[in-house]
Design a protein around this motif. Structure first.
Motif, mmCIF file in Angstrom:
data_model
loop_
_atom_site.group_PDB
_atom_site.id
_atom_site.type_symbol
_atom_site.label_atom_id
_atom_site.label_comp_id
_atom_site.label_asym_id
_atom_site.label_seq_id
_atom_site.Cartn_x
_atom_site.Cartn_y
_atom_site.Cartn_z
ATOM 1 N N ASP A 76 -6.671 8.207 -3.604
ATOM 2 C CA ASP A 76 -6.129 7.222 -2.670
ATOM 3 C C ASP A 76 -6.976 7.293 -1.395
ATOM 4 O O ASP A 76 -6.803 8.177 -0.559
ATOM 5 C CB ASP A 76 -4.664 7.556 -2.368
ATOM 6 N N TYR A 229 -6.072 15.098 2.413
ATOM 7 C CA TYR A 229 -4.755 15.684 2.136
ATOM 8 C C TYR A 229 -4.587 15.889 0.631
ATOM 9 O O TYR A 229 -4.877 14.989 -0.168
ATOM 10 C CB TYR A 229 -3.647 14.776 2.659
ATOM 11 N N PRO A 231 -1.664 16.545 -1.859
ATOM 12 C CA PRO A 231 -0.190 16.543 -1.938
ATOM 13 C C PRO A 231 0.408 17.759 -2.636
ATOM 14 O O PRO A 231 1.528 18.179 -2.324
ATOM 15 C CB PRO A 231 0.126 15.256 -2.711
ATOM 16 N N GLN A 249 -5.629 12.347 -1.298
ATOM 17 C CA GLN A 249 -5.537 11.241 -0.346
ATOM 18 C C GLN A 249 -6.546 11.445 0.776
ATOM 19 O O GLN A 249 -6.673 12.558 1.307
ATOM 20 C CB GLN A 249 -4.130 11.156 0.243
ATOM 21 N N LYS A 251 -8.072 9.463 4.378
ATOM 22 C CA LYS A 251 -8.069 8.373 5.358
ATOM 23 C C LYS A 251 -9.311 8.524 6.236
ATOM 24 O O LYS A 251 -9.581 9.605 6.753
ATOM 25 C CB LYS A 251 -6.803 8.398 6.216
ATOM 26 N N THR A 294 -1.166 12.424 11.422
ATOM 27 C CA THR A 294 -1.477 11.695 10.188
ATOM 28 C C THR A 294 -1.138 12.542 8.968
ATOM 29 O O THR A 294 -0.550 12.050 7.997
ATOM 30 C CB THR A 294 -2.970 11.309 10.154
ATOM 31 N N THR A 297 2.591 12.680 8.444
ATOM 32 C CA THR A 297 3.052 11.437 7.831
ATOM 33 C C THR A 297 2.734 11.404 6.343
ATOM 34 O O THR A 297 3.571 11.004 5.517
ATOM 35 C CB THR A 297 2.401 10.220 8.521
ATOM 36 N N MET A 298 1.537 11.824 5.974
ATOM 37 C CA MET A 298 1.125 11.833 4.567
ATOM 38 C C MET A 298 1.976 12.813 3.766
ATOM 39 O O MET A 298 2.357 12.521 2.615
ATOM 40 C CB MET A 298 -0.365 12.187 4.464
ATOM 41 N N SER A 299 2.289 13.964 4.354
ATOM 42 C CA SER A 299 3.075 14.964 3.606
ATOM 43 C C SER A 299 4.523 14.541 3.446
ATOM 44 O O SER A 299 5.183 14.910 2.459
ATOM 45 C CB SER A 299 3.018 16.305 4.342
ATOM 46 N N SER A 301 5.506 11.526 2.938
ATOM 47 C CA SER A 301 5.604 10.363 2.038
ATOM 48 C C SER A 301 5.177 10.682 0.617
ATOM 49 O O SER A 301 5.040 9.770 -0.196
ATOM 50 C CB SER A 301 4.749 9.210 2.586
ATOM 51 N N LYS A 302 4.934 11.970 0.324
ATOM 52 C CA LYS A 302 4.451 12.308 -1.028
ATOM 53 C C LYS A 302 5.591 12.223 -2.053
ATOM 54 O O LYS A 302 6.745 12.301 -1.725
ATOM 55 C CB LYS A 302 3.823 13.689 -1.041
#
Length: 302
Positions: A76, A229, A231, A249, A251, A294, A297-299, A301-302
């Motif tokens: 991603d 990241y 997950p 992931q 970004k 960031t 936020t990513m962690s 939403s996993k």
């Protein structure tokens, strides 16, 4: 040992063998071209640098194909759509594992110029690798310690001057310079021991990036702030080659190097002005705070 683990170890072994033979295959033409590049004619050296970069790019391409064949990792990636091979980049990223290098090579291969690192000038004497790094235009930095400069004040500024001269070749040929500002890989032990202000990151060190900007700032155009990241947790290289990393992931945020150089955050007197160093460190800390947010936020939403 379960059948799943046996299959994973088998896949990992096959993958490592492919990495090895792919590396040996491309090292041979790189070393041959390296010796050809020793001919001290600038136009010839520039000409030879293109097939050299082509070999390095092909090496990464085969590594990426190896990954696609031996793993089912879901990628991603955001923010690479507007990148080009015709621009000059400074790249930084959070650093958690040796897998990060493979991730960066995969997402940037054939999108930006081949990633290069500043190396200590002593490394040029490493057999075969030294001349290969030189031929691939890895910039070698010459840095004198504070104690050495105190004894030899007439040499102050000479290290930066020599590094700038070594980087002159990049004025006509696009380049990507990579710098891990944390200076080391993240581990839970280091995170607890340092007890810093970040939940997912180590404290950034401004010196390396400041050195690159001081030596090459006018040649670089864009700054790529990369956040990686995992997950399922930070993987080892063996986890990666065994196909155990199910998702990665990434970004990428694009900033203007010119804006950084023209801001109050950075000045060309960084190494001589404590106040300037403090301002640049605050700017980098803010960048790292945003990266930490960031990752949070990513962690979540996993």
């Amino acid at each position: 040992m379960s059948i799943r683990n046996i299959v994973g170890h088998f896949i990992g072994t096959i993958s490592v063998i492919i990495y090895f033979f792919n590396t040996v295959f491309w090292v041979i033409p790189i070393v041959i071209l390296s010796f050809l590049k020793l001919i001290p004619i600038k136009s010839w050296q520039k000409l030879v640098s293109y097939p050299l970069d082509g070999c390095a790019t092909a090496w990464i391409g085969v590594n990426n194909l190896n990954q696609r064949i031996t793993s089912n990792t879901q990628w991603d990636v955001e923010g690479v759509e507007t990148l080009t091979l015709n621009d000059w980049y400074l790249v930084t990223s959070n650093h958690q594992s040796w897998v990060d290098i493979l991730v960066l090579q995969r997402i940037f291969n054939r999108k930006i110029p081949f990633l290069k690192f500043f190396l200590k000038k002593e490394l040029i004497w490493v057999p075969f690798l030294g001349i290969a790094w030189w031929a691939l235009d890895f910039p070698f930095m010459s840095r004198h310690s504070k104690s050495f400069l105190a004894k030899n004040p007439h040499l102050k500024g000479k290290d930066m001057e020599s590094t700038r001269k070594a980087c002159e070749k990049f004025s006509t040929k696009p380049v990507s310079i990579m710098n891990f500002v944390e200076g080391t890989r993240l581990t839970e032990e280091k995170l607890k021991r340092i007890n810093g202000p970040y939940k997912h990151l180590l404290k950034p060190k401004a010196g390396g990036m400041a050195f690159v900007l001081s030596a090459m700032g006018n040649q670089l155009h864009k700054f790529l702030d990369v956040t990686i990241y995992y997950p399922e947790g930070i993987p080892s290289f063996w986890d990666f080659v065994c196909g155990r990393v199910k998702k990665i992931q990434v970004k990428v945020r694009i900033l203007s190097v010119e804006d950084i150089l023209n801001s109050d955050a950075f000045g060309m007197d960084y190494f001589d002005n404590p106040e300037q160093r403090a301002r640049f460190q605050r700017w980098l800390n803010q960048l790292w705070s945003e990266k930490d947010h960031t990752l949070t936020t990513m962690s979540s939403s996993k």
